[in-house]
Design a protein around this motif. Structure first.
Motif, PDB file in Angstrom:
ATOM      1  N   GLY A  49     -31.626 -15.586  -4.982  1.00 22.42           N
ATOM      2  CA  GLY A  49     -30.566 -16.593  -4.960  1.00 22.42           C
ATOM      3  C   GLY A  49     -29.476 -16.317  -5.981  1.00 22.42           C
ATOM      4  O   GLY A  49     -29.441 -15.266  -6.621  1.00 22.42           O
ATOM      5  N   ARG A  50     -28.620 -17.288  -6.157  1.00 31.53           N
ATOM      6  CA  ARG A  50     -27.513 -17.137  -7.098  1.00 31.53           C
ATOM      7  C   ARG A  50     -27.693 -18.049  -8.300  1.00 31.53           C
ATOM      8  O   ARG A  50     -28.296 -19.110  -8.206  1.00 31.53           O
ATOM      9  CB  ARG A  50     -26.181 -17.492  -6.420  1.00 31.53           C
ATOM     10  N   LEU A 119     -22.072 -14.502 -10.994  1.00 34.96           N
ATOM     11  CA  LEU A 119     -22.467 -15.344  -9.869  1.00 34.96           C
ATOM     12  C   LEU A 119     -22.383 -14.637  -8.518  1.00 34.96           C
ATOM     13  O   LEU A 119     -22.784 -15.185  -7.507  1.00 34.96           O
ATOM     14  CB  LEU A 119     -21.592 -16.604  -9.836  1.00 34.96           C
ATOM     15  N   GLY A 120     -21.852 -13.417  -8.529  1.00 35.19           N
ATOM     16  CA  GLY A 120     -21.675 -12.715  -7.269  1.00 35.19           C
ATOM     17  C   GLY A 120     -22.939 -12.019  -6.793  1.00 35.19           C
ATOM     18  O   GLY A 120     -23.958 -11.951  -7.490  1.00 35.19           O
ATOM     19  N   ARG A 123     -24.394  -8.992  -8.919  1.00 36.88           N
ATOM     20  CA  ARG A 123     -24.555  -9.347 -10.338  1.00 36.88           C
ATOM     21  C   ARG A 123     -25.541  -8.433 -11.066  1.00 36.88           C
ATOM     22  O   ARG A 123     -25.373  -8.189 -12.267  1.00 36.88           O
ATOM     23  CB  ARG A 123     -25.011 -10.795 -10.468  1.00 36.88           C
ATOM     24  N   VAL A 124     -26.566  -7.919 -10.394  1.00 36.39           N
ATOM     25  CA  VAL A 124     -27.552  -7.067 -11.065  1.00 36.39           C
ATOM     26  C   VAL A 124     -26.901  -5.770 -11.539  1.00 36.39           C
ATOM     27  O   VAL A 124     -27.011  -5.390 -12.710  1.00 36.39           O
ATOM     28  CB  VAL A 124     -28.738  -6.772 -10.133  1.00 36.39           C
ATOM     29  N   ALA A 125     -26.226  -5.086 -10.638  1.00 36.06           N
ATOM     30  CA  ALA A 125     -25.565  -3.836 -11.001  1.00 36.06           C
ATOM     31  C   ALA A 125     -24.449  -4.081 -12.012  1.00 36.06           C
ATOM     32  O   ALA A 125     -24.263  -3.298 -12.955  1.00 36.06           O
ATOM     33  CB  ALA A 125     -25.004  -3.158  -9.747  1.00 36.06           C
ATOM     34  N   PHE A 126     -23.722  -5.186 -11.840  1.00 37.64           N
ATOM     35  CA  PHE A 126     -22.633  -5.499 -12.760  1.00 37.64           C
ATOM     36  C   PHE A 126     -23.172  -5.764 -14.165  1.00 37.64           C
ATOM     37  O   PHE A 126     -22.641  -5.250 -15.161  1.00 37.64           O
ATOM     38  CB  PHE A 126     -21.860  -6.717 -12.254  1.00 37.64           C
ATOM     39  N   THR A 127     -24.228  -6.559 -14.271  1.00 38.14           N
ATOM     40  CA  THR A 127     -24.815  -6.869 -15.572  1.00 38.14           C
ATOM     41  C   THR A 127     -25.340  -5.609 -16.241  1.00 38.14           C
ATOM     42  O   THR A 127     -25.202  -5.425 -17.456  1.00 38.14           O
ATOM     43  CB  THR A 127     -25.948  -7.893 -15.426  1.00 38.14           C
ATOM     44  N   ALA A 128     -25.956  -4.725 -15.470  1.00 38.04           N
ATOM     45  CA  ALA A 128     -26.480  -3.477 -16.021  1.00 38.04           C
ATOM     46  C   ALA A 128     -25.359  -2.631 -16.611  1.00 38.04           C
ATOM     47  O   ALA A 128     -25.516  -2.040 -17.686  1.00 38.04           O
ATOM     48  CB  ALA A 128     -27.224  -2.703 -14.944  1.00 38.04           C
TER      49      ALA A 128
END
Length: 240
Positions: A49-50, A119-120, A123-128
């Protein structure tokens, strides 16, 4: 991170507390809560989910980060626990607390200013990608945690004196508390060493391992820090 170090001493121990202010109680509670919240946020990021909002995370990380930075910075720069011959305590507790506090404050500021980007769907790849440069410092502090743990075992640190309630009951077996506290630093260190590599493969086996070791250490630091409000007050009363 965060139990006090005191020597084993004969009955009638007296401590001049004006020369050795001790506040690693709140440091332990804040560090434990911080580890648990980092694990919880990581699970939300990896969940299908988000995340609905980042405001609460920013507030929580900011409060805990401020607590750890102020206490850890003061201990790191002034060495308050050196007043009666325990300078190494300031390294063991002050510097890791300062580093973790800086991590939490940095995360708080980012979540406050740009939390909506998490929130997109990516988000996982962006946060990494965002966390990758800071992960080198996390890795270095993981090595530091192993160094602290090794010193705790080799020199039998973390042992409470008989005058301290509860913990003092084990004063005759200092290796017990040394092993407990050193073990907590090992748990934190394992997660920190895996962290940079987990960012490259967020959905690999490394992320659950980090969650487990940091979660266990967080629970222990939180409960132990809360308990120390009683044991430390009792130690002060018994040694004034």
């Amino acid at each position: 991170m965060i139990q006090h170090v005191m020597p084993l001493a004969a009955s009638g121990l007296k401590i001049d507390w004006t020369r050795m202010p001790t506040y690693n109680t709140i440091m332990s509670v804040a560090a434990g809560a911080g580890l648990l919240l980092v694990v919880a946020l990581g699970r939300q990021l990896l969940a299908p989910g988000r995340i609905t909002t980042s405001d609460g995370w920013a507030l929580a990380f900011g409060a805990l980060g401020f607590t750890l930075v102020t206490t850890g910075l003061h201990m790191t720069l002034t060495w308050p626990l050196a007043g009666q011959g325990f300078p190494f305590d300031n390294i063991i507790f002050g510097e890791p607390a300062l580093a973790f506090g800086v991590f939490l404050l940095a995360a708080s500021f980012y979540l406050w200013k740009r939390g909506a980007e998490l929130l997109g769907d990516d988000r996982v790849a962006f946060t990494a990608r965002v966390a990758s440069p800071l992960s080198l410092f996390v890795f270095g502090m993981g090595l530091a945690c192993f160094g602290i743990a090794a010193a705790g075992w080799k020199y039998t640190l973390f042992a409470a004196p008989p005058e301290e309630p509860i913990s003092g009951e084990f004063a005759k077996w200092p290796i017990l508390e040394a092993s407990f506290m050193s073990g907590l630093y090992v748990l934190v260190g394992i997660g920190a060493l895996l962290f940079p590599f987990a960012l490259r493969r967020p959905r690999s086996w490394m992320s659950p391992v980090i969650g487990v070791v940091w979660g266990l250490a967080g629970i222990a630091f939180l409960i132990f820090g809360g308990l120390n409000y009683f044991t430390h007050i009792g130690l002060i009363v018994n040694t004034m």
